[in-house]
Design a protein around this motif. Structure first.
Motif, PDB file in Angstrom:
ATOM      1  N   TYR A  15       2.784   3.490   2.295  1.00  0.00           N
ATOM      2  CA  TYR A  15       3.024   3.225   3.708  1.00  0.00           C
ATOM      3  C   TYR A  15       3.687   1.877   3.971  1.00  0.00           C
ATOM      4  CZ  TYR A  15       0.220   7.348   4.495  1.00  0.00           C
ATOM      5  OH  TYR A  15      -0.240   8.631   4.495  1.00  0.00           O
ATOM      6  N   GLY A  16       4.140   1.203   2.924  1.00  0.00           N
ATOM      7  CA  GLY A  16       4.854  -0.055   3.084  1.00  0.00           C
ATOM      8  C   GLY A  16       3.973  -1.215   3.522  1.00  0.00           C
ATOM      9  N   VAL A  17       2.701  -1.206   3.071  1.00  0.00           N
ATOM     10  CA  VAL A  17       1.742  -2.254   3.428  1.00  0.00           C
ATOM     11  C   VAL A  17       1.295  -2.954   2.146  1.00  0.00           C
ATOM     12  CG1 VAL A  17      -0.520  -2.676   4.470  1.00  0.00           C
ATOM     13  CG2 VAL A  17       0.943  -0.884   5.384  1.00  0.00           C
ATOM     14  N   ASN A  18       1.006  -4.231   2.220  1.00  0.00           N
ATOM     15  CA  ASN A  18       0.513  -4.982   1.075  1.00  0.00           C
ATOM     16  C   ASN A  18      -0.861  -4.427   0.676  1.00  0.00           C
ATOM     17  OD1 ASN A  18      -1.099  -7.024  -0.319  1.00  0.00           O
ATOM     18  ND2 ASN A  18       0.617  -8.406   0.075  1.00  0.00           N
ATOM     19  N   GLY A  19      -0.986  -3.949  -0.571  1.00  0.00           N
ATOM     20  CA  GLY A  19      -2.219  -3.325  -1.053  1.00  0.00           C
ATOM     21  C   GLY A  19      -3.409  -4.255  -1.046  1.00  0.00           C
ATOM     22  N   LYS A  20      -3.227  -5.517  -1.427  1.00  0.00           N
ATOM     23  CA  LYS A  20      -4.331  -6.474  -1.420  1.00  0.00           C
ATOM     24  C   LYS A  20      -4.828  -6.711   0.001  1.00  0.00           C
ATOM     25  CE  LYS A  20      -3.268  -9.033  -5.606  1.00  0.00           C
ATOM     26  NZ  LYS A  20      -2.942 -10.348  -6.163  1.00  0.00           N
ATOM     27  N   HIS A  21      -3.895  -6.813   0.932  1.00  0.00           N
ATOM     28  CA  HIS A  21      -4.265  -7.018   2.335  1.00  0.00           C
ATOM     29  C   HIS A  21      -5.003  -5.787   2.869  1.00  0.00           C
ATOM     30  CE1 HIS A  21      -4.063  -8.726   6.319  1.00  0.00           C
ATOM     31  NE2 HIS A  21      -3.554  -7.588   6.775  1.00  0.00           N
ATOM     32  N   LEU A  22      -4.529  -4.603   2.527  1.00  0.00           N
ATOM     33  CA  LEU A  22      -5.182  -3.363   2.956  1.00  0.00           C
ATOM     34  C   LEU A  22      -6.604  -3.283   2.404  1.00  0.00           C
ATOM     35  CD1 LEU A  22      -5.132  -0.590   4.314  1.00  0.00           C
ATOM     36  CD2 LEU A  22      -4.115   0.320   2.211  1.00  0.00           C
ATOM     37  N   LEU A  23      -6.798  -3.620   1.132  1.00  0.00           N
ATOM     38  CA  LEU A  23      -8.126  -3.594   0.532  1.00  0.00           C
ATOM     39  C   LEU A  23      -9.065  -4.572   1.231  1.00  0.00           C
ATOM     40  CD1 LEU A  23     -10.064  -2.610  -1.642  1.00  0.00           C
ATOM     41  CD2 LEU A  23      -9.162  -4.393  -3.137  1.00  0.00           C
TER      42      LEU A  23
END
Length: 102
Positions: A15-23
Motif C-alpha cells: 500500500y506504499g506505506v513505511n512498514g516500520k511505521h505501520l507496525l
C-alpha cells in the motif's frame, strides 16, 4: 495482521506505506497491546493456561539473534492452534536452594 501471516513490512509495501511505521501504529493504537495482561513480563515468559493438556512436550529453540527459549507445548494440538502452553526466555534450569538442602 491479526488473522493473516503477512508482516507489517509486506502490507506497507503493498500500500506504499513505511512498514516500520505501520507496525508501530498497529502495536500502539490498533491492537490491544497496551492493555495486554502479559505485557509486563512478556520479554521473560508467556503463559497460555487454556492450552494445558495431559500430554506435554518441552523443547528449546533459538528464534533470532542467538536468543534461546524453552517452549512447552500440548501434544494433542499437533502443532496447530492452541499448542503453545508456555515460552520462557533461556534454557537453563535453576533449582530452589531450600529444596536442595533436605
Amino acid at each position: 495482521m491479526d488473522t493473516n501471516p503477512n508482516s507489517a513490512w509486506s502490507i506497507g509495501r503493498m500500500y506504499g506505506v513505511n512498514g516500520k511505521h505501520l507496525l508501530r501504529q498497529y502495536r500502539s493504537h490498533l491492537s490491544d497491546f497496551q492493555s495486554w495482561e502479559q505485557r509486563s513480563h512478556a520479554k521473560e515468559w508467556l503463559l497460555f493456561p487454556e492450552n494445558l493438556g495431559t500430554h506435554l512436550s518441552i523443547d528449546e529453540t533459538s528464534l533470532s539473534r542467538g536468543e534461546l527459549y524453552t517452549i512447552l507445548t500440548n501434544k494433542a494440538a499437533k502443532g496447530g492452534r492452541g499448542s503453545i502452553v508456555a515460552i520462557v526466555a533461556g534454557t537453563k534450569a535453576e533449582s530452589d536452594r531450600r529444596s536442595d538442602s533436605r
